[in-house]
Design an enzyme around this catalytic site. Structure first.
Site, PDB file in Angstrom:
ATOM      1  N   PRO A 233      20.901  20.032  14.322  1.00 40.59           N
ATOM      2  CA  PRO A 233      19.382  19.448  14.232  1.00 40.59           C
ATOM      3  C   PRO A 233      19.457  18.716  12.960  1.00 40.59           C
ATOM      4  O   PRO A 233      19.553  19.044  11.619  1.00 40.59           O
ATOM      5  CB  PRO A 233      19.016  21.032  13.897  1.00 40.59           C
ATOM      6  CG  PRO A 233      20.038  21.897  13.255  1.00 40.59           C
ATOM      7  CD  PRO A 233      21.267  21.299  14.210  1.00 40.59           C
ATOM      8  N   ASP A 409      22.256  17.752   8.430  1.00 37.75           N
ATOM      9  CA  ASP A 409      22.121  18.994   9.384  1.00 37.75           C
ATOM     10  C   ASP A 409      20.954  19.789   8.526  1.00 37.75           C
ATOM     11  O   ASP A 409      21.514  20.516   7.614  1.00 37.75           O
ATOM     12  CB  ASP A 409      23.499  19.404   9.369  1.00 37.75           C
ATOM     13  CG  ASP A 409      23.446  20.516  10.352  1.00 37.75           C
ATOM     14  OD1 ASP A 409      22.558  21.254  10.649  1.00 37.75           O
ATOM     15  OD2 ASP A 409      24.750  20.886  10.774  1.00 37.75           O
ATOM     16  N   HIS A 410      20.114  20.008   9.244  1.00 44.73           N
ATOM     17  CA  HIS A 410      19.086  20.803   8.796  1.00 44.73           C
ATOM     18  C   HIS A 410      19.327  22.517   8.801  1.00 44.73           C
ATOM     19  O   HIS A 410      18.652  23.472   8.140  1.00 44.73           O
ATOM     20  CB  HIS A 410      17.620  20.584   9.498  1.00 44.73           C
ATOM     21  CG  HIS A 410      16.389  20.498   8.827  1.00 44.73           C
ATOM     22  ND1 HIS A 410      16.320  21.386   7.774  1.00 44.73           N
ATOM     23  CD2 HIS A 410      15.287  19.507   8.541  1.00 44.73           C
ATOM     24  CE1 HIS A 410      14.968  21.217   7.296  1.00 44.73           C
ATOM     25  NE2 HIS A 410      14.598  20.166   7.740  1.00 44.73           N
ATOM     26  N   ARG A 411      20.528  22.873   9.372  1.00 45.44           N
ATOM     27  CA  ARG A 411      20.900  24.248   9.261  1.00 45.44           C
ATOM     28  C   ARG A 411      21.467  24.452   7.942  1.00 45.44           C
ATOM     29  O   ARG A 411      21.134  25.857   7.343  1.00 45.44           O
ATOM     30  CB  ARG A 411      21.814  24.384  10.292  1.00 45.44           C
ATOM     31  CG  ARG A 411      21.515  24.477  11.643  1.00 45.44           C
ATOM     32  CD  ARG A 411      22.559  24.629  12.723  1.00 45.44           C
ATOM     33  NE  ARG A 411      23.716  23.538  12.478  1.00 45.44           N
ATOM     34  CZ  ARG A 411      24.841  23.451  13.223  1.00 45.44           C
ATOM     35  NH1 ARG A 411      25.305  24.317  13.803  1.00 45.44           N
ATOM     36  NH2 ARG A 411      25.498  22.426  12.682  1.00 45.44           N
TER      37      ARG A 411
END
Length: 439
Positions: A233, A409-411
């Site tokens: 994401p 990476d939005h995680r």
């Protein structure tokens, strides 16, 4: 260490593709350096194989006369599959103990059951072509792949160090029935757009088109980018920077003896600024552990440098870059670019990156939205540096300006962390004197 296979009379020796290291399962045969009937010497280069974005020269493990070439340039050959047969009338089996063979390749000695070769793999082979080596994957991914009948070697991994995760396996949908184009000579109607198609709608090659098989670097880059867009994401943020002071500093440093003989570019200073910002925000330099559902923060930086080469995009990385001075960064970046473009980068040079820097400014582009490399948390994009009108000290002036873009990476990286990291990097470029203690 297993010896090359011999026939019943003990004179014809068969050389199989050895394990080239890094857990690789196959390689693309680039070219032969010998032909049938040629005499080869021990350790003479007989072929070039491209694998994991690196071209490796294969030395012959024995001498003799070439009897048969068992693969063609462009073939994808499994580790352990036969490549060449050589007749040696002097040695029946193993070389004498007093004359040990020198093995140039890493991990020579494929598994005994790896005896077949194959053409370039297609998606339809994913469920039917077994592999003789274990692909890097989480235990859960292995279990699911076994249940679904999916060969892990044909699944691009998005986990740490490129390991295949459960999500990667679920996203791998094998094609069950490839369509066959019309035979050459078949008469098919030409549609109004001028392209020739068969009865099933597939476009046939014509003189108006050129088709390039995807292999080697482009094949692996495509797999990595597909995994990136499918499993990560991603978000991006940008900042426009007045880097006039940085350009002036670079002009000065180029005249000093410290940088004599080196090509000092803005990329080196941007790399130094990014490394300094990573030291303040280590959350940018992380990896996602799918199996344990953990964020792995790395207190070292293997800085990837994206390099455009004739064979495709390559990303060699500078190991332990956080400890390099500006001069050392300049030298290592130049080395990485030259090595990648010349095709001499090794799998070790290309693996293990933790953060990547890409420079699209060399193509005259203001910015871009690069995809995060699987196994990393972010990638920094440098746009072109140009003179532009800029408000400086409340007055309009002509300044050197560029745009930095960060994809992450939005995680692992939220908007605040990404913005703070990018703003800090930009601040170092606006006032490079703040980097003096780190140069």
């Amino acid at each position: 260490m297993p010896e090359p296979a011999a026939d019943d009379d003990g004179h014809v020796l068969e050389f199989r593709l050895p394990d080239l290291g890094e857990g690789l399962a196959d390689g693309d045969l680039v070219s032969w350096a010998v032909a049938v009937g040629d005499t080869v010497e021990l350790n003479q280069t007989i072929a070039e194989v491209e694998t994991a974005k690196a071209v490796v020269a294969l030395p012959s493990p024995f001498s003799g006369v070439v009897v048969e070439l068992l693969a063609q340039p462009g073939d994808t050959v499994l580790v352990g599959a036969p490549l060449i047969q050589v007749r040696n009338d002097l040695e029946v089996s193993a070389p004498p103990a007093a004359q040990p063979r020198t093995n140039v390749l890493v991990g020579y000695g494929p598994e005994a059951e790896s005896t077949s070769r194959r053409r370039k793999a297609t998606p339809s082979m994913a469920a039917s072509t077994p592999s003789t080596h274990r692909a890097a994957a989480t235990p859960a991914a292995r279990k699911l792949a076994k249940e679904l009948g999916i060969d892990l070697w044909f699944v691009a991994g998005s986990g740490p160090e490129g390991a295949v995760t459960v999500d990667d396996v679920r996203a791998a949908v094998p094609v069950t029935g490839p369509r066959t184009p019309a035979r050459l000579g078949d008469v098919v109607p030409a549609p109004s757009n001028g392209h020739v198609t068969d009865g099933d709608g597939l476009i046939e090659p014509t003189a108006r088109e050129e088709r390039t098989p995807i292999a080697g670097i482009r094949k692996r880059t495509a797999a990595a980018m597909q995994a990136s867009s499918r499993t990560i994401p991603q978000a991006s943020t940008f900042v426009t920077v007045d880097c006039t002071a940085s350009m002036e500093l670079l002009d000065h440093l180029r005249t000093t003896s410290t940088f004599e003989g080196l090509t000092l570019t803005p990329l080196a200073l941007v790399a130094k600024a990014a490394l300094a910002a990573i030291a303040q925000y280590p959350g940018i330099n992380t990896a996602w552990d799918e199996q344990n559902q953990e964020i792995v923060t790395k207190h070292y930086v293997n800085l990837g440098i994206a390099v455009a080469s004739d064979r495709g995009l390559m990303v060699p990385n500078l190991k332990e870059a956080q400890s390099l001075s500006l001069r050392e960064l300049c030298r290592e970046i130049n080395w990485a670019a030259d090595t990648a473009r010349s095709g001499n980068a090794t799998p070790t040079d290309l693996r293990g990156g933790t953060f990547t820097l890409t420079n699209v400014g060399v193509f005259g582009v203001d910015s871009g939205v690069p995809l995060v490399n699987p196994g990393e948390a972010a990638i920094l994009c440098l746009g072109s540096i140009r003179k532009r009108p800029w408000v400086f000290r409340d007055e309009l002036a002509v300044r050197w300006v560029t745009t930095l873009g960060l994809s992450f990476d939005h995680r692992m990286v939220d908007g605040e962390l990404g913005a703070r990291f990018l703003a800090t990097t930009a601040g170092f470029l606006e006032d490079p004197l703040t980097l003096l203690s780190r140069i």
